[in-house]
Design a protein around this motif. Structure first.
Motif, PDB file in Angstrom:
ATOM      1  N   SER B  92     -13.452   8.601  -1.311  1.00  0.00           N
ATOM      2  CA  SER B  92     -13.545   7.311  -0.635  1.00  0.00           C
ATOM      3  C   SER B  92     -12.258   7.093   0.146  1.00  0.00           C
ATOM      4  O   SER B  92     -11.156   7.352  -0.330  1.00  0.00           O
ATOM      5  CB  SER B  92     -13.771   6.187  -1.636  1.00  0.00           C
ATOM      6  OG  SER B  92     -12.651   6.041  -2.448  1.00  0.00           O
ATOM      7  N   LEU B  93     -12.446   6.652   1.362  1.00  0.00           N
ATOM      8  CA  LEU B  93     -11.327   6.537   2.286  1.00  0.00           C
ATOM      9  C   LEU B  93     -11.074   5.069   2.582  1.00  0.00           C
ATOM     10  O   LEU B  93     -11.974   4.349   2.972  1.00  0.00           O
ATOM     11  CB  LEU B  93     -11.688   7.271   3.582  1.00  0.00           C
ATOM     12  CG  LEU B  93     -10.584   7.538   4.578  1.00  0.00           C
ATOM     13  CD1 LEU B  93      -9.851   8.791   4.203  1.00  0.00           C
ATOM     14  CD2 LEU B  93     -11.170   7.691   5.964  1.00  0.00           C
ATOM     15  N   SER B  94      -9.861   4.632   2.353  1.00  0.00           N
ATOM     16  CA  SER B  94      -9.523   3.283   2.767  1.00  0.00           C
ATOM     17  C   SER B  94      -8.197   3.358   3.512  1.00  0.00           C
ATOM     18  O   SER B  94      -7.533   4.383   3.496  1.00  0.00           O
ATOM     19  CB  SER B  94      -9.407   2.364   1.551  1.00  0.00           C
ATOM     20  OG  SER B  94      -8.466   2.888   0.654  1.00  0.00           O
ATOM     21  N   THR B  95      -7.828   2.301   4.182  1.00  0.00           N
ATOM     22  CA  THR B  95      -6.566   2.345   4.913  1.00  0.00           C
ATOM     23  C   THR B  95      -5.621   1.279   4.383  1.00  0.00           C
ATOM     24  O   THR B  95      -6.039   0.255   3.863  1.00  0.00           O
ATOM     25  CB  THR B  95      -6.782   2.122   6.415  1.00  0.00           C
ATOM     26  OG1 THR B  95      -7.516   0.919   6.588  1.00  0.00           O
ATOM     27  CG2 THR B  95      -7.507   3.277   7.038  1.00  0.00           C
ATOM     28  N   ARG B  96      -4.345   1.585   4.511  1.00  0.00           N
ATOM     29  CA  ARG B  96      -3.317   0.681   4.041  1.00  0.00           C
ATOM     30  C   ARG B  96      -2.402   0.429   5.230  1.00  0.00           C
ATOM     31  O   ARG B  96      -2.180   1.310   6.048  1.00  0.00           O
ATOM     32  CB  ARG B  96      -2.535   1.361   2.921  1.00  0.00           C
ATOM     33  CG  ARG B  96      -1.528   0.528   2.210  1.00  0.00           C
ATOM     34  CD  ARG B  96      -1.131   1.259   0.940  1.00  0.00           C
ATOM     35  NE  ARG B  96      -0.484   2.528   1.273  1.00  0.00           N
ATOM     36  CZ  ARG B  96       0.848   2.702   1.252  1.00  0.00           C
ATOM     37  NH1 ARG B  96       1.629   1.706   0.910  1.00  0.00           N
ATOM     38  NH2 ARG B  96       1.382   3.862   1.553  1.00  0.00           N
ATOM     39  N   ASN B  97      -1.890  -0.779   5.315  1.00  0.00           N
ATOM     40  CA  ASN B  97      -1.009  -1.086   6.429  1.00  0.00           C
ATOM     41  C   ASN B  97       0.424  -1.202   5.921  1.00  0.00           C
ATOM     42  O   ASN B  97       0.727  -2.042   5.098  1.00  0.00           O
ATOM     43  CB  ASN B  97      -1.454  -2.403   7.068  1.00  0.00           C
ATOM     44  CG  ASN B  97      -0.818  -2.617   8.407  1.00  0.00           C
ATOM     45  OD1 ASN B  97       0.335  -2.260   8.620  1.00  0.00           O
ATOM     46  ND2 ASN B  97      -1.558  -3.193   9.324  1.00  0.00           N
ATOM     47  N   PHE B  98       1.274  -0.340   6.430  1.00  0.00           N
ATOM     48  CA  PHE B  98       2.675  -0.412   6.031  1.00  0.00           C
ATOM     49  C   PHE B  98       3.523  -0.655   7.268  1.00  0.00           C
ATOM     50  O   PHE B  98       3.662   0.222   8.110  1.00  0.00           O
ATOM     51  CB  PHE B  98       3.088   0.892   5.336  1.00  0.00           C
ATOM     52  CG  PHE B  98       4.513   0.891   4.904  1.00  0.00           C
ATOM     53  CD1 PHE B  98       4.883   0.278   3.720  1.00  0.00           C
ATOM     54  CD2 PHE B  98       5.484   1.481   5.691  1.00  0.00           C
ATOM     55  CE1 PHE B  98       6.207   0.257   3.326  1.00  0.00           C
ATOM     56  CE2 PHE B  98       6.821   1.459   5.298  1.00  0.00           C
ATOM     57  CZ  PHE B  98       7.176   0.846   4.118  1.00  0.00           C
ATOM     58  N   MET B  99       4.035  -1.862   7.413  1.00  0.00           N
ATOM     59  CA  MET B  99       4.844  -2.250   8.572  1.00  0.00           C
ATOM     60  C   MET B  99       4.187  -1.876   9.888  1.00  0.00           C
ATOM     61  O   MET B  99       4.801  -1.255  10.759  1.00  0.00           O
ATOM     62  CB  MET B  99       6.216  -1.577   8.502  1.00  0.00           C
ATOM     63  CG  MET B  99       7.107  -2.179   7.472  1.00  0.00           C
ATOM     64  SD  MET B  99       8.796  -1.779   7.826  1.00  0.00           S
ATOM     65  CE  MET B  99       9.405  -1.503   6.195  1.00  0.00           C
TER      66      MET B  99
END
Lengths: 99, 212
Positions: B92-99
């Motif tokens: 399962s692919l999700s995205t994370r936002n880092f700066m």
């Protein structure tokens, strides 16, 4: 989501053996169209490609592959890859030394 | 900003002072962002450094195993075993936002399955096929890990480069130009002031002459 593999018959058969369903057998001529198809499909999370094939692609498509995050494209092979160079350019120090 | 285009007026000076303050603020914030990105980069560097080597090792291992299987069982047998495989690795692919950097996060169920659950007949095939399948499952495990790490690295590096360029542009191009402009206006204003004082003195002297 699923993993997809693209490449020559020899490359993909092993991945097929490990249980991956979405294997695409291609030749050097048809690989570009297939890659674009895969990039546009929704249900693929990771695309595995032979590093040698990757290096042979036109640079515009290669850039697109590197930037794509759904699917994530991972070149597999025995070569080291361009990471070291990228790190040196961005950080300014060769951090891979001695590793 | 070339000196000719600057109007040596007090309101322009105020405007430039405001711009300098803004630029310095932005420069400070971008520097913080850059440091944060580099910190995050170093956090994953150790892991990511080895993953390429792991892939290369596992890949040549797997290729070797499948070559043996091909040789012993024949290409057709290997291929038919491959077609019979029923288990499939799911991720399962999700995205994370880092700066502002979007990085993927990949979760995977265990890829490796015991040979008896793979779906091809164990009696009809040789152990070389099992070994090859094992090796490839391990390779896929590594690839899944690498997918997350390498993409994150790539994104971070791009962002670090971009941020660095912006920090440097502000520090070495925008800010010096603004400071030059400021100095130029200040000089001109002072010059005009001296002009004026001199003029007043002359007028005063003339007035004294006329009355005296």
């Amino acid at each position: 989501m699923e993993i997809a593999v693209i490449g020559s018959q020899d490359f993909i058969v092993g991945f097929r053996l490990a249980g991956i369903r979405k294997v695409h057998e291609t030749t050097s001529e048809t690989i570009q169209d297939r890659i674009i198809q895969i990039l546009e499909s929704e249900d693929i999370g990771i695309l595995v490609i032979n590093m040698k094939e990757m290096e042979r692609l036109p640079s515009a498509l290669r850039e697109r592959l590197e930037e794509s995050s759904s699917p994530v494209v991972i070149p597999v092979g025995t070569e080291e890859g361009d990471m070291r160079d990228k790190v040196r350019r961005a950080i300014g120090v060769d951090l891979y030394k001695g590793a | 900003m070339p000196a000719q285009e600057i109007q040596p007026t007090r309101s322009e000076l105020l405007e430039i002072n405001r711009k300098i303050r803004l630029t310095e603020n932005g420069h400070k914030i971008l520097k913080l962002k850059r440091d944060g990105l580099i910190l995050e980069f170093f956090r994953i560097l150790d892991e990511a450094k080895d993953i390429r080597g792991d892939i290369a090792k596992r890949y040549s291992e797997a290729m070797e195993k499948i070559a043996v299987a091909n040789a012993v069982d024949g290409v057709i047998a290997v291929r038919s075993a491959a077609l019979a495989i029923s288990c499939e690795p799911k991720i399962s692919l999700s995205t994370r936002n880092f700066m502002g950097v979007v990085v993927p996060e990949i979760d995977s169920a265990k890829v490796c399955t015991p040979p008896e659950e793979r779906g091809y007949g164990l009696l009809g095939t040789s152990p070389h096929i099992d070994l090859a399948a094992d090796a490839f499952q391990r390779l896929i495990d590594t690839v899944i890990k690498a997918a997350e790490l390498e993409t994150t690295m790539r994104r971070l590096l791009e962002e670090i480069e971009r941020t660095k360029r912006r920090v440097n542009a502000l520090e070495f191009k925008v800010l010096p130009e603004l400071k030059d402009a400021k100095r130029f206006i200040e000089m001109r204003l002072e010059e005009m002031e001296r002009d004026n004082i001199f003029r007043l003195k002359r007028i005063k002297a003339k007035g004294r002459e006329a009355s005296g």
